[in-house]
Design an enzyme around this catalytic site. Structure first.
Site, PDB file in Angstrom:
ATOM      1  N   GLY A 188      11.686 116.804  39.142  1.00 24.56           N
ATOM      2  CA  GLY A 188      10.880 116.497  40.319  1.00 24.56           C
ATOM      3  C   GLY A 188      10.346 117.754  40.973  1.00 24.56           C
ATOM      4  O   GLY A 188      10.764 118.872  40.645  1.00 24.56           O
ATOM      5  N   ASP A 197      22.780 109.425  36.699  1.00 26.38           N
ATOM      6  CA  ASP A 197      21.795 108.390  36.981  1.00 26.38           C
ATOM      7  C   ASP A 197      22.034 107.862  38.396  1.00 26.38           C
ATOM      8  O   ASP A 197      23.092 107.313  38.701  1.00 26.38           O
ATOM      9  CB  ASP A 197      21.933 107.260  35.964  1.00 26.38           C
ATOM     10  N   TYR A 241      13.964 107.849  44.186  1.00 25.51           N
ATOM     11  CA  TYR A 241      12.973 106.867  43.742  1.00 25.51           C
ATOM     12  C   TYR A 241      11.750 107.111  44.615  1.00 25.51           C
ATOM     13  O   TYR A 241      11.803 106.932  45.836  1.00 25.51           O
ATOM     14  CB  TYR A 241      13.526 105.459  43.944  1.00 25.51           C
ATOM     15  N   TYR A 243      10.040 101.501  50.485  1.00 27.06           N
ATOM     16  CA  TYR A 243      10.435 102.888  50.235  1.00 27.06           C
ATOM     17  C   TYR A 243      11.025 103.505  51.495  1.00 27.06           C
ATOM     18  O   TYR A 243      12.094 104.142  51.461  1.00 27.06           O
ATOM     19  CB  TYR A 243       9.237 103.701  49.750  1.00 27.06           C
ATOM     20  N   TRP A 258       4.249 114.563  52.480  1.00 22.42           N
ATOM     21  CA  TRP A 258       3.089 114.938  51.675  1.00 22.42           C
ATOM     22  C   TRP A 258       3.379 116.129  50.754  1.00 22.42           C
ATOM     23  O   TRP A 258       2.650 117.123  50.733  1.00 22.42           O
ATOM     24  CB  TRP A 258       1.905 115.253  52.587  1.00 22.42           C
TER      25      TRP A 258
END
Length: 280
Positions: free
Chosen positions: A10, A32, A57, A121, A146
């Protein structure tokens, strides 16, 4: 500092890899987040001095139909990590989001403002914050907004990709926030970790780029630096419907972080210069 990082590819985790190469990074195969107990076990096995959760996520629209999974990954897993860290007496740092707010008004949101997420989310991130606090261990929650970098899927890489085939784009112009370089977030997390190891108690903080801008203006800044001859027209959020409702006001008040840690908001335009050069 013995550092364990959840996340590997990420944006924030990739940035941490560059500046903390000696840290241990756990990808999905190693830990995980849909299995919170396994995440807690990984911490107990590693016995680090600090843990950073840079995994999440992040598919905002998909979360509307996968809220259970999003809540496990963004809510239950951080809670299990924080509990394991509390048992070991080590600091736990967790990255959260401006999406825990409803985006009303025009003033920047302070860390103590009431949360009221608009979408699944946001609710999953709010659940993660609550679970981290409930563990009652030393922790820092860093809300940001952002996020962009030269890697992964983000607004900058998306705009540059679209500019390869389009010379006009319509971009939302009534959502306002602070674009935040992933590299700056990574650096900030390490600074917070160092101070927590030295005795700072942590807490909930905001960290977002300055100055505040709109997505349309952000796009124009990207194309001005590329340079790409793309005409950007502003549209309202209502004219660009998405499964998940977005907050209109994502401004974050970052003064507490600067007061407690001496870390000012980053100027996103400087980071954008370097990222666009890397990508073009």
């Amino acid at each position: 500092m013995s550092l364990l990082v959840f996340g590997s590819s990420g944006q924030v985790a990739a940035a941490l890899r560059k500046i903390a190469p000696d840290a241990e990074f756990l990808d999905r195969n190693a830990a995980d987040l849909s299995n919170p107990a396994a995440c807690a076990a990984a911490i107990r096995i590693a016995c680090p001095s600090v843990v950073i959760n840079a995994a999440a996520y992040t598919a905002v629209d998909n979360a509307e139909k996968e809220e259970v999974l999003a809540t496990v990954v963004n809510g239950h897993a951080p809670g299990a990590m924080a509990q394991a860290c509390a048992e070991l007496g080590i600091p736990f740092l967790h990255v959260s989001s401006d999406y825990v707010f409803d985006g009303s008004g025009q003033r920047p949101w302070p860390p103590g403002a009431p949360i009221s997420p608009l979408n699944a989310y946001g609710r999953s991130k709010a659940a993660g914050e609550a679970a981290v606090r409930a563990a009652r261990g030393p922790h820092a929650i860093l809300r940001t907004s952002w996020v962009f970098s030269a890697t992964g899927k983000n607004f900058v890489t998306t705009m540059l990709r679209l500019s390869e085939t389009r010379d006009t784009l319509k971009v939302v112009d009534d959502q306002i926030g602070g674009p935040t370089p992933a590299q700056s977030i990574a650096e900030t997390l390490l600074q917070i970790a160092d101070k927590m190891l030295a005795g700072h108690e942590g807490g909930t903080y905001h960290y977002a780029g300055a100055p505040a801008t709109t997505w349309k203006s952000f796009a124009r800044e990207i194309f001005a630096r590329a340079p790409r001859a793309v005409e950007v027209t502003g549209i309202a959020t209502a004219d660009y419907p998405t499964p998940a409702q977005r907050p209109l006001n994502s401004r974050l008040d970052c003064s507490a972080l600067e007061t407690d840690f001496g870390i000012p908001p980053p100027d996103w335009r400087r980071a954008l210069d370097d990222i666009v050069k890397e990508l073009t």
